[in-house]
Design a protein around this motif. Sequence first.
Motif, mmCIF file in Angstrom:
data_model
loop_
_atom_site.group_PDB
_atom_site.id
_atom_site.type_symbol
_atom_site.label_atom_id
_atom_site.label_comp_id
_atom_site.label_asym_id
_atom_site.label_seq_id
_atom_site.Cartn_x
_atom_site.Cartn_y
_atom_site.Cartn_z
ATOM 1 N N ALA A 168 0.763 -1.375 -0.005
ATOM 2 C CA ALA A 168 0.218 0.124 -0.087
ATOM 3 C C ALA A 168 0.848 1.146 0.033
ATOM 4 C CB ALA A 168 -0.929 0.018 1.243
ATOM 5 N N GLY A 169 0.607 2.220 -0.693
ATOM 6 C CA GLY A 169 1.257 3.366 -0.852
ATOM 7 C C GLY A 169 2.392 3.459 -2.014
ATOM 8 N N SER A 170 2.291 2.304 -2.756
ATOM 9 C CA SER A 170 3.255 2.389 -3.781
ATOM 10 C C SER A 170 2.998 3.779 -4.925
ATOM 11 C CB SER A 170 3.243 1.364 -4.608
ATOM 12 O OG SER A 170 3.693 0.124 -3.886
ATOM 13 N N VAL A 171 3.776 4.356 -5.573
ATOM 14 C CA VAL A 171 3.583 5.532 -6.342
ATOM 15 C C VAL A 171 3.888 5.286 -7.733
ATOM 16 C CG1 VAL A 171 4.047 7.897 -6.596
ATOM 17 C CG2 VAL A 171 3.438 7.139 -4.096
ATOM 18 N N ALA A 172 4.966 4.717 -7.785
ATOM 19 C CA ALA A 172 5.892 4.628 -9.233
ATOM 20 C C ALA A 172 6.501 3.457 -9.054
ATOM 21 C CB ALA A 172 6.794 5.911 -9.561
ATOM 22 N N ILE A 173 6.950 2.916 -10.528
ATOM 23 C CA ILE A 173 7.643 1.644 -10.684
ATOM 24 C C ILE A 173 8.653 2.361 -11.754
ATOM 25 C CG2 ILE A 173 7.798 -0.633 -11.473
ATOM 26 C CD1 ILE A 173 5.496 -0.106 -9.729
ATOM 27 N N ARG A 174 10.025 1.944 -11.060
ATOM 28 C CA ARG A 174 11.308 2.476 -11.827
ATOM 29 C C ARG A 174 11.732 1.423 -12.245
ATOM 30 N NH1 ARG A 174 14.876 6.643 -8.891
ATOM 31 N NH2 ARG A 174 15.296 5.161 -7.380
ATOM 32 N N PHE A 175 12.496 1.406 -13.912
ATOM 33 C CA PHE A 175 13.009 0.724 -14.633
ATOM 34 C C PHE A 175 14.386 0.919 -14.818
ATOM 35 C CE2 PHE A 175 8.715 0.894 -15.233
ATOM 36 C CZ PHE A 175 7.916 -0.376 -14.939
ATOM 37 N N ARG A 176 15.335 0.313 -14.489
ATOM 38 C CA ARG A 176 16.658 0.744 -15.126
ATOM 39 C C ARG A 176 17.383 -0.418 -16.142
ATOM 40 N NH1 ARG A 176 17.880 1.856 -9.495
ATOM 41 N NH2 ARG A 176 18.170 4.299 -9.299
ATOM 42 N N GLY A 177 17.902 -0.021 -16.917
ATOM 43 C CA GLY A 177 18.637 -0.815 -18.027
ATOM 44 C C GLY A 177 20.106 -1.030 -17.488
ATOM 45 N N LEU A 178 20.950 -1.845 -18.553
ATOM 46 C CA LEU A 178 22.345 -2.224 -18.043
ATOM 47 C C LEU A 178 23.232 -1.233 -18.504
ATOM 48 C CD1 LEU A 178 21.823 -6.197 -18.811
ATOM 49 C CD2 LEU A 178 22.321 -4.983 -16.559
ATOM 50 N N ASP A 179 22.806 -0.021 -18.987
ATOM 51 C CA ASP A 179 23.757 1.097 -19.357
ATOM 52 C C ASP A 179 24.681 1.151 -18.276
ATOM 53 O OD1 ASP A 179 21.074 1.168 -20.375
ATOM 54 O OD2 ASP A 179 21.569 2.693 -21.620
ATOM 55 N N ALA A 180 26.149 1.488 -18.429
ATOM 56 C CA ALA A 180 26.669 1.603 -17.250
ATOM 57 C C ALA A 180 26.956 3.232 -16.927
ATOM 58 C CB ALA A 180 28.126 1.004 -17.558
ATOM 59 N N ALA A 181 26.862 4.218 -17.926
ATOM 60 C CA ALA A 181 27.357 5.572 -17.599
ATOM 61 C C ALA A 181 26.545 6.150 -16.782
ATOM 62 C CB ALA A 181 27.689 6.005 -19.031
ATOM 63 N N PRO A 182 26.849 6.930 -15.950
ATOM 64 C CA PRO A 182 26.104 7.828 -15.227
ATOM 65 C C PRO A 182 25.734 9.104 -16.169
ATOM 66 C CG PRO A 182 28.327 8.101 -14.443
ATOM 67 C CD PRO A 182 28.252 7.224 -15.661
ATOM 68 N N PRO A 183 24.380 9.658 -15.576
ATOM 69 C CA PRO A 183 23.584 9.041 -14.885
ATOM 70 C C PRO A 183 22.748 7.705 -15.771
ATOM 71 C CG PRO A 183 22.657 11.071 -15.842
ATOM 72 C CD PRO A 183 24.157 10.880 -16.448
ATOM 73 N N GLN A 184 22.668 6.783 -14.762
ATOM 74 C CA GLN A 184 22.331 5.575 -15.438
ATOM 75 C C GLN A 184 20.809 5.856 -15.803
ATOM 76 O OE1 GLN A 184 21.817 2.147 -12.971
ATOM 77 N NE2 GLN A 184 21.830 0.738 -14.568
ATOM 78 N N PHE A 185 20.579 5.160 -17.247
ATOM 79 C CA PHE A 185 19.400 5.328 -17.894
ATOM 80 C C PHE A 185 18.168 4.509 -17.014
ATOM 81 C CE2 PHE A 185 15.706 4.448 -20.786
ATOM 82 C CZ PHE A 185 15.728 6.226 -21.169
ATOM 83 N N GLY A 186 17.130 5.359 -16.568
ATOM 84 C CA GLY A 186 16.085 4.783 -16.100
ATOM 85 C C GLY A 186 14.894 5.716 -16.060
ATOM 86 N N LYS A 187 13.592 5.061 -16.181
ATOM 87 C CA LYS A 187 12.370 5.765 -16.338
ATOM 88 C C LYS A 187 11.552 5.188 -15.470
ATOM 89 C CE LYS A 187 11.438 8.755 -19.141
ATOM 90 N NZ LYS A 187 11.676 10.161 -18.791
ATOM 91 N N SER A 188 10.316 5.855 -15.006
ATOM 92 C CA SER A 188 9.350 5.268 -14.194
ATOM 93 C C SER A 188 8.122 5.715 -14.743
ATOM 94 C CB SER A 188 9.415 5.858 -12.881
ATOM 95 O OG SER A 188 9.537 7.231 -12.891
ATOM 96 N N LEU A 189 7.075 4.746 -14.419
ATOM 97 C CA LEU A 189 5.619 4.898 -14.710
ATOM 98 C C LEU A 189 4.895 4.686 -13.407
ATOM 99 C CD1 LEU A 189 5.567 2.026 -17.418
ATOM 100 C CD2 LEU A 189 5.556 4.436 -17.811
ATOM 101 N N GLY A 190 3.864 5.573 -13.311
ATOM 102 C CA GLY A 190 2.717 5.552 -12.343
ATOM 103 C C GLY A 190 2.202 4.249 -12.073
ATOM 104 N N VAL A 191 1.923 3.675 -10.972
ATOM 105 C CA VAL A 191 1.425 2.023 -10.616
ATOM 106 C C VAL A 191 0.377 1.908 -11.559
ATOM 107 C CG1 VAL A 191 0.211 0.973 -9.017
ATOM 108 C CG2 VAL A 191 2.222 2.451 -8.373
ATOM 109 N N ASP A 192 -0.838 2.911 -11.955
ATOM 110 C CA ASP A 192 -1.948 2.436 -12.670
ATOM 111 C C ASP A 192 -1.134 2.243 -14.122
ATOM 112 O OD1 ASP A 192 -3.282 3.013 -10.513
ATOM 113 O OD2 ASP A 192 -3.989 4.792 -11.188
ATOM 114 N N VAL A 193 -0.451 3.065 -14.751
ATOM 115 C CA VAL A 193 0.047 2.880 -16.022
ATOM 116 C C VAL A 193 0.763 1.430 -16.073
ATOM 117 C CG1 VAL A 193 1.625 3.629 -17.894
ATOM 118 C CG2 VAL A 193 0.261 5.262 -16.618
#
Length: 397
Positions: free
Chosen positions: A174-199
Amino acid sequence: MDHFAPSRRHFMGLLGVTAAAAFAPLRATDVRLPFDNGERLMVDGFEGKGPMILQRTRAPLLETPFEVYDRGLITPVDRFYVRWHTASTPRQIDVSTFRLNVHGHVERELSLTLADIASLPAREVTAVSQCAGNSRGLFDPRVPGAQWGNGAMGNAVWRGVSLRQVLDRAGLKAGSVAIRFRGLDAAPPQFGKSLGVDVARNDDVLLATHMNGQPLPWVHGFPLRLVVPGWFATYWVKTVSDIEVLNVEDDNYWMAKAYRVPGTPDGNTTPGASAGATTPISTMPPRSFVTNLRDGDRLRAHRLQVIRGIAFSGKAAVRRVEWSNDGSSWHRCSLDTEGGAYGFRRWHAQMPVGSPGQQRLLVRAADAAGNVQPLTAGWNPGGFMRNAVESLNLVVT
Ligand SMILES: Nc1nc2c(c(=O)[nH]1)N[C@H]1C(S)=C(S)[C@@H](COP(=O)(O)O)O[C@H]1N2
Ligand SMILES: [Mo]
């Protein structure tokens, strides 16, 4: 030009299926995209692809030549555009040690092998992947970033498992807001995006392993990529290996700073206006293109000309496509039934060709939610989400 030399490294197979790429000899010819400094090389055989417009070698940025969209509803894998942010792209994946880790605000942490994922129910979705910066080179005034023509989009059949299957096994607290996904790209800032829980919990959001029936090639995110039908491709994280459930909004660079547009209804603003509040890019507004004619083509006077092309919208299914010669009187095109709500839809019409001289051709799409392409192009500093009505100038002889 030895920096174009294709890599000889191979991939390990995905569950026994060999994903080794075969490289054709590289050939290059010139192409011109329709804006200043639009000269590019057309390369054949780079990164296992057929003829593609070379935007950058490292990290690879390849544009689909526009004629490909006229050939079929599905964009072939070897002609599908490629975009990576950094050159630290994961070319070699050991499929025996690869894990998809799910952690954060969950009941149970998971560490799934590719075999675990393959044992979940399979699901297939046909969907358009479009870079948020597609057509950036057409922005006026010009903006920095990859200077794409209209070829940073493609339509494929994606197969994998619903992300929801994995999220349900982990159990969101309960209280989850977003889900963040990260790939294996090594260079910072490491690529990642997030989606709202409903999406993220929509059954059509996939962890895809296959594209048009083939295992994903490394450039498209082998062994797993996120597919978010209707959403711009920046969310379609490649080589996804880490899923983190957050109980707060994601403050990662790629969400909080990059891929944002002005907080106006259409995401556009006036050039030079001070940057107000911004909002993350999300779903794709409708677009449509003529695919069988190009700007400057010659037509014979007083005949009927077949016109055809593609349309799509990430907000709702395409409902209507119309053509016009003047931007004020519009004529209905026939829409093919094939394609599904998230994919390209093909359309066609017969256009009377007038007397010798110039003839403009405009085409516009509307979707079932009432979104219609605007006649004049909007502008934003990132060069994102272009969806204005495109026009061709034809020469009648
Ligand atoms: N891991 C990873 N995933 C990524 C990116 C990236 O740089 N790294 N770029 C994103 C962007 S901005 C786009 S447009 C799409 C491009 O997908 P494609 O190369 O398969 O066409 O991948 C997305 N997923
Ligand atoms: Mo992108």
